[in-house]
Design a protein around this motif. Structure first.
Motif, mmCIF file in Angstrom:
data_model
loop_
_atom_site.group_PDB
_atom_site.id
_atom_site.type_symbol
_atom_site.label_atom_id
_atom_site.label_comp_id
_atom_site.label_asym_id
_atom_site.label_seq_id
_atom_site.Cartn_x
_atom_site.Cartn_y
_atom_site.Cartn_z
ATOM 1 N N PRO A 33 0.850 -1.206 -0.049
ATOM 2 C CA PRO A 33 -0.092 -0.030 0.023
ATOM 3 C C PRO A 33 1.008 1.416 0.132
ATOM 4 C CG PRO A 33 0.038 -0.819 2.024
ATOM 5 C CD PRO A 33 0.852 -1.937 1.366
ATOM 6 N N TYR A 34 0.345 2.223 -0.556
ATOM 7 C CA TYR A 34 1.056 3.561 -0.696
ATOM 8 C C TYR A 34 1.130 4.217 0.761
ATOM 9 C CZ TYR A 34 2.720 7.690 -3.065
ATOM 10 O OH TYR A 34 3.550 8.828 -3.778
ATOM 11 N N PRO A 35 2.336 4.751 0.955
ATOM 12 C CA PRO A 35 2.470 5.363 2.371
ATOM 13 C C PRO A 35 1.684 6.428 2.797
ATOM 14 C CG PRO A 35 4.798 4.928 1.446
ATOM 15 C CD PRO A 35 3.575 4.974 0.178
ATOM 16 N N GLN A 36 1.626 6.844 3.968
ATOM 17 C CA GLN A 36 0.870 7.918 4.171
ATOM 18 C C GLN A 36 1.550 9.111 3.985
ATOM 19 O OE1 GLN A 36 -2.191 7.650 5.521
ATOM 20 N NE2 GLN A 36 -2.151 5.631 6.220
ATOM 21 N N GLU A 37 2.746 9.365 4.044
ATOM 22 C CA GLU A 37 3.611 10.441 3.441
ATOM 23 C C GLU A 37 4.776 9.994 2.814
ATOM 24 O OE1 GLU A 37 4.638 13.398 6.345
ATOM 25 O OE2 GLU A 37 3.100 12.794 7.615
ATOM 26 N N LEU A 38 4.949 10.293 1.375
ATOM 27 C CA LEU A 38 6.254 10.289 0.949
ATOM 28 C C LEU A 38 6.631 11.201 -0.078
ATOM 29 C CD1 LEU A 38 6.829 6.971 -1.579
ATOM 30 C CD2 LEU A 38 7.657 9.254 -2.125
ATOM 31 N N THR A 39 7.827 11.614 0.228
ATOM 32 C CA THR A 39 8.538 12.777 -0.382
ATOM 33 C C THR A 39 9.697 12.293 -1.061
ATOM 34 O OG1 THR A 39 7.869 14.303 1.461
ATOM 35 C CG2 THR A 39 9.753 14.927 -0.124
ATOM 36 N N ALA A 40 9.427 12.388 -2.538
ATOM 37 C CA ALA A 40 10.635 11.886 -3.406
ATOM 38 C C ALA A 40 11.795 12.755 -3.297
ATOM 39 C CB ALA A 40 10.248 11.976 -4.812
ATOM 40 N N GLN A 41 12.899 12.112 -3.429
ATOM 41 C CA GLN A 41 14.144 12.855 -3.152
ATOM 42 C C GLN A 41 15.165 12.418 -4.527
ATOM 43 O OE1 GLN A 41 14.378 15.027 -0.893
ATOM 44 N NE2 GLN A 41 13.337 14.417 0.886
ATOM 45 N N GLN A 42 16.189 13.350 -4.569
ATOM 46 C CA GLN A 42 17.064 13.086 -5.674
ATOM 47 C C GLN A 42 18.089 11.946 -5.340
ATOM 48 O OE1 GLN A 42 17.089 14.633 -8.739
ATOM 49 N NE2 GLN A 42 15.045 15.425 -8.185
ATOM 50 N N GLY A 43 18.574 11.161 -6.292
ATOM 51 C CA GLY A 43 19.464 10.349 -6.248
ATOM 52 C C GLY A 43 19.136 8.752 -5.488
ATOM 53 N N GLU A 44 20.001 7.955 -5.246
ATOM 54 C CA GLU A 44 19.847 6.700 -4.920
ATOM 55 C C GLU A 44 20.716 6.280 -3.809
ATOM 56 O OE1 GLU A 44 20.558 5.234 -8.657
ATOM 57 O OE2 GLU A 44 18.398 4.900 -9.426
ATOM 58 N N PHE A 45 20.330 5.452 -2.933
ATOM 59 C CA PHE A 45 21.196 4.624 -2.065
ATOM 60 C C PHE A 45 21.629 3.500 -2.583
ATOM 61 C CE2 PHE A 45 22.078 1.578 1.596
ATOM 62 C CZ PHE A 45 22.903 2.062 2.137
ATOM 63 N N VAL A 46 22.889 3.165 -2.778
ATOM 64 C CA VAL A 46 23.409 2.173 -3.462
ATOM 65 C C VAL A 46 23.755 0.835 -2.447
ATOM 66 C CG1 VAL A 46 24.834 1.056 -5.153
ATOM 67 C CG2 VAL A 46 24.208 3.315 -5.425
ATOM 68 N N VAL A 47 23.058 -0.250 -2.402
ATOM 69 C CA VAL A 47 23.462 -1.453 -1.468
ATOM 70 C C VAL A 47 24.608 -2.284 -2.495
ATOM 71 C CG1 VAL A 47 22.521 -3.280 -0.343
ATOM 72 C CG2 VAL A 47 21.361 -1.217 -0.619
ATOM 73 N N GLY A 48 25.493 -2.534 -1.992
ATOM 74 C CA GLY A 48 26.548 -3.325 -2.213
ATOM 75 C C GLY A 48 27.139 -4.345 -1.263
ATOM 76 N N ARG A 49 28.169 -5.005 -1.608
ATOM 77 C CA ARG A 49 28.723 -5.929 -0.734
ATOM 78 C C ARG A 49 29.565 -5.486 0.412
ATOM 79 N NH1 ARG A 49 30.101 -11.339 -4.515
ATOM 80 N NH2 ARG A 49 27.906 -11.326 -5.530
ATOM 81 N N ASN A 50 29.969 -4.199 0.282
ATOM 82 C CA ASN A 50 30.360 -3.257 1.367
ATOM 83 C C ASN A 50 29.616 -2.500 2.161
ATOM 84 O OD1 ASN A 50 29.446 -1.394 -0.554
ATOM 85 N ND2 ASN A 50 30.877 0.074 -0.321
ATOM 86 N N THR A 51 28.288 -2.757 2.035
ATOM 87 C CA THR A 51 27.205 -2.154 2.662
ATOM 88 C C THR A 51 27.023 -3.037 4.331
ATOM 89 O OG1 THR A 51 25.956 -1.547 0.935
ATOM 90 C CG2 THR A 51 24.849 -1.624 2.857
ATOM 91 N N ASN A 52 26.918 -2.278 5.206
ATOM 92 C CA ASN A 52 26.588 -2.899 6.576
ATOM 93 C C ASN A 52 25.265 -2.574 7.281
ATOM 94 O OD1 ASN A 52 27.682 -0.438 7.181
ATOM 95 N ND2 ASN A 52 28.144 -1.322 9.248
ATOM 96 N N ILE A 53 24.763 -3.483 7.964
ATOM 97 C CA ILE A 53 23.616 -3.213 8.904
ATOM 98 C C ILE A 53 24.135 -2.896 10.192
ATOM 99 C CG2 ILE A 53 21.467 -4.045 9.757
ATOM 100 C CD1 ILE A 53 21.547 -6.293 7.223
ATOM 101 N N VAL A 54 23.531 -1.792 10.749
ATOM 102 C CA VAL A 54 23.755 -1.243 11.827
ATOM 103 C C VAL A 54 22.542 -1.268 13.119
ATOM 104 C CG1 VAL A 54 24.717 0.618 13.216
ATOM 105 C CG2 VAL A 54 25.360 0.316 11.127
#
Length: 761
Positions: A33-54
């Motif tokens: 379902p569509y979120p209650q509030e969504l504001t589009a932003q420029q760019g992208e977050f790139v997930v790769g093998r160097n990405t970690n979860i905190v």
């Protein structure tokens, strides 16, 4: 509709700004379902093998779910650390966020931060991330997630799906897949219908015969119908894994051990889905009575006037059985709810029972309806003693109900039921047959109908409306014998309900664009969803000299295959990639296929050659049609009785509300003349619940007969300009009815038939 209005410049500007604020690009943000509030932003977050979860450790389950998701795309597990790196996904526990399932998501090119107070909120946010990831990106080196700021929470706490495994059985593997699909679209309640007349599907250790005998059957009439239909549609074949040979007999069935039940419960809990078990009684108990005949008042097991013989609420042995069963159920399921069912009870045996006569006298009960209430209230007290709340179908209102019972409303023809329950203080779950019985055959308007469903009945104050917990869709499986057929019946219309219950804002056109993108997510989960309808033809087609089949594809990446020999189209059948000329009577079968190989509906198109039907004279006619109403129950239009009970004039193919209300069965005939303005091939589209047949000039044009949920069928007729005899015969079996007639001519857009076309004497 709003966009087509002539607005002032100021209003138009305000509307445009609102749309920009609410509705981001559906290709970039295909969220359902569509979120209650969504504001589009420029760019992208790139997930790769160097990405970690905190993560600080508060969300161990959700970290595991996120790792599994990323591993499925990248082929490797992301490390979990306490330190923020150059490319980090942060899971943050935020006590300022109040809602149980509320979350905030901040995606920038340098970081992705997901905040919530609870694990449920984090998990819902992970599902949003899943939908933002390109579904076809599995085993890629990097994944680009579009930047955005999202603040989100559900409107309704109860967002449910129901699955009947009693009529036809479904494996543990399939139930887990069903839960995965629910989770992706943020549904949170799974109503598991585990027992019914046709099968008992859960192990009860104190009563082993319930599954030893009650879980298996020789093929019944529903199985036979499905087997016959499988000749035309392979998805209607019984799943072979549920067919066994025993003592020289072929048996269908299966059941879940308590160990398997616990496995599924744990799987659902990890996805923050509550499983609500239903053990349906006092009716719908033939499978149990088969094993333990003492449960009835007279030891009989069969069918009464309308429903099956119920268990007897007037013997202590019955209550001991019920309490023993529900003791095991309560211990297995952590849900705060247990569903008792208590619907469609055939009370004839109660009315004849001396034991029931004594119980009614001792408890001052005046009717068998009050006797059912006695049973329900006694079971509710037992549920409460186990720390559980009782849910029952809305029949529990008859004869009186305690204000603490939860009412599940399904009978569309009793619209007062949820209103009375909410006013009484009962919590209510909305699941009306129309449009939320997903065993009804889907059509091209089905998704829109579900999307525009309002869970709050008219006539409630704001305080009373707060008693509406939410809604759920039901999948009854009498005619759903396979897993592929089950997928087809509930997807994608479940996505429409998901948006109704989570977002609760009308943006249908934008939703539909997002739905088209989300088919790729369904492919990833191997869901056999229903493809959008092909258009450009009717079920029954005519031509005068020659005809043209010009199929309109709703999705550009679909391929359409056809056969002329009556066989089911496959990917190996001839490809229809342009107009097909028809010069002789022909039967053509069509099917669309998605890039993933999902087959859409199988269309059988009959082509007949006609001459144009000659008009008749119509001197002295009045505008409109003559409506004749026939009291009684008629399963087909041919069985409508000869003499009408009421006759009135109406302006179109319609039944005035005051004549069809009350939920009673009836027949109707709308007769007169139709005046077409030009000679041509006219296509008519007849939508009916239950059955209807259209005749023009004494010729059957559309046959949509028989009792069924709302469905549209179509046909063609060649007409000369002028007046032609017209008749629509309609039957309603009881409940809410639908009757609508639309038309197109020579391939034009479908539209309502104008009132001015109808005449009667």
């Amino acid at each position: 509709m709003l966009r087509s209005l002539k607005l002032t410049v100021l209003a138009a500007t305000m509307y445009s700004t609102t749309l920009m604020a609410q509705d981001a690009d559906p290709q970039r943000y295909p969220l359902i379902p569509y979120p209650q509030e969504l504001t589009a932003q420029q760019g992208e977050f790139v997930v790769g093998r160097n990405t970690n979860i905190v993560s600080a450790g508060a969300f161990a389950n959700e970290v595991k779910q996120l790792q599994q998701l990323m591993t499925s795309f990248l082929g490797t597990k992301l490390p979990v650390t306490a330190k923020v790196g150059q490319s980090s996904i942060l899971l943050v526990q935020d006590q300022s966020i109040k809602g149980e399932e509320e979350y905030q998501l901040d995606i920038t090119p340098s970081r992705l931060t997901l905040r919530a107070r609870t694990g449920a909120g984090i998990f819902r946010g992970i599902q949003t991330l899943t939908q933002l990831m390109p579904a076809g990106a599995e085993k890629m080196k990097t994944i680009a997630i579009p930047a955005a700021t999202i603040k989100d929470h559900p409107v309704y706490d109860y967002r449910g799906m129901h699955l009947d495994v009693a009529r036809h059985f479904f494996s543990v593997k399939y139930v887990k897949k069903f839960l995965d699909v629910m989770a992706l679209y943020k549904m949170n309640k799974f109503h598991w219908h585990l027992t019914d007349d046709q099968g008992w599907r859960i192990e009860i250790k104190k009563y082993p015969l319930l599954t030893e005998q009650g879980a298996w059957r020789t093929f019944n009439n529903q199985d036979s119908v499905c087997i016959e239909k499988s000749k035309e549609n392979p998805d209607m074949a019984l799943d072979q894994e549920h067919i066994i040979q025993r003592t020289g007999k072929t048996l269908y069935g299966g059941f879940y051990t308590q160990a398997e039940i616990k496995e599924v419960i744990a799987y659902a809990a990890a996805r923050h889905i509550e499983i609500i078990p239903e053990i349906d009684m006092p009716g719908h108990m033939m499978a149990a009575i088969k094993a333990y005949p003492f449960l009835t008042c007279d030891s009989e097991n069969g069918w009464g006037k309308t429903f099956s013989t119920p268990i007897c609420p007037c013997e202590e042995t019955t209550f001991k059985f019920a309490e023993d069963v529900f003791t095991e159920i309560a211990a297995l399921f952590p849900s705060k709810y247990i569903h008792l069912g208590a619907d469609e009870v055939e009370k004839t045996s109660w009315a004849k029972s001396p034991a029931c006569e004594a119980v009614m006298k001792a408890n001052n009960l005046k009717s068998v309806e009050e006797l059912q209430s006695y049973f329900v209230k006694r079971m509710e007290k037992f549920f409460n003693s186990k720390g559980k709340k009782l849910i029952g179908w809305d029949e529990i209102l008859e004869g009186g109900v305690s204000p603490t019972a939860v009412v599940m409303y399904w009978r569309s023809w009793v619209p007062k039921a949820p209103i009375e329950a909410a006013k009484n203080g009962n919590r209510v779950i909305m699941t009306p047959g129309n449009p939320l019985y997903f065993d009804g055959i889907p059509g091209k308007n089905t998704i829109s109908t579900v999307y525009h469903f309002n869970p709050i009945p008219k006539g409630l104050t704001t305080t009373e409306a707060a008693n509406i917990l939410g809604a759920q869709a039901n999948i009854w499986t009498e005619w759903i014998p396979s897993e592929k057929r089950a997928d087809y019946m509930y997807m994608p219309r479940m996505t429409a309900l998901a948006e109704v219950l989570w977002t609760n804002k009308q943006r249908y056109d934008n939703y539909y664009q997002r739905l088209i993108v989300s088919f790729a997510q369904m492919d990833r989960l191997h869901v056999n969803y229903r493809l959008p309808d092909l258009e450009g033809f009717t079920g029954d087609n005519v031509f005068v000299d020659k005809g043209t089949l010009n199929v309109i594809k709703p999705l550009a990446n679909m391929t359409v295959h056809y056969t002329l020999d009556g066989s089911v189209p496959s990917l190996q059948s001839p490809l229809l990639n342009g107009p097909l000329t028809i010069t002789r009577p022909e039967t053509i079968k069509l099917a669309a296929f998605s890039p993933a190989g999902i087959r859409g509906d199988i269309y059988t198109l009959n082509y007949r050659q006609q001459t144009y039907q000659k008009p008749v004279s119509g001197d002295g006619t009045q505008t409109g049609l003559k409506l004749s109403m026939f009291d009684g129950s008629f399963k087909t239009v041919a069985k409508i009785k000869a003499t009408a009970d009421t006759t009135v004039a109406v302006s179109n193919v319609e039944i005035p509300e005051q004549m069809g209300k009350g939920g009673k069965p009836f027949g109707a005939k709308l007769e007169g003349l139709i005046e077409v303005p030009a000679t041509g091939i006219y296509s008519f589209y007849l939508t009916a619940d239950d059955g209807a047949v259209l005749y023009i000039g004494g010729e059957e044009v559309v046959n949509n007969d028989g009792w069924h949920a709302p469905v549209q069928k179509s046909g063609q007729v060649a007409l000369e300009k002028g007046l032609h005899p017209f008749l629509v015969s309609f039957v309603e079996g009881g409940g809410g009815y639908t009757l609508k007639l639309e038309y197109s001519v020579d391939g034009s857009k479908m539209q309502p038939v104008p009132d001015s076309w109808f005449k009667h004497k």
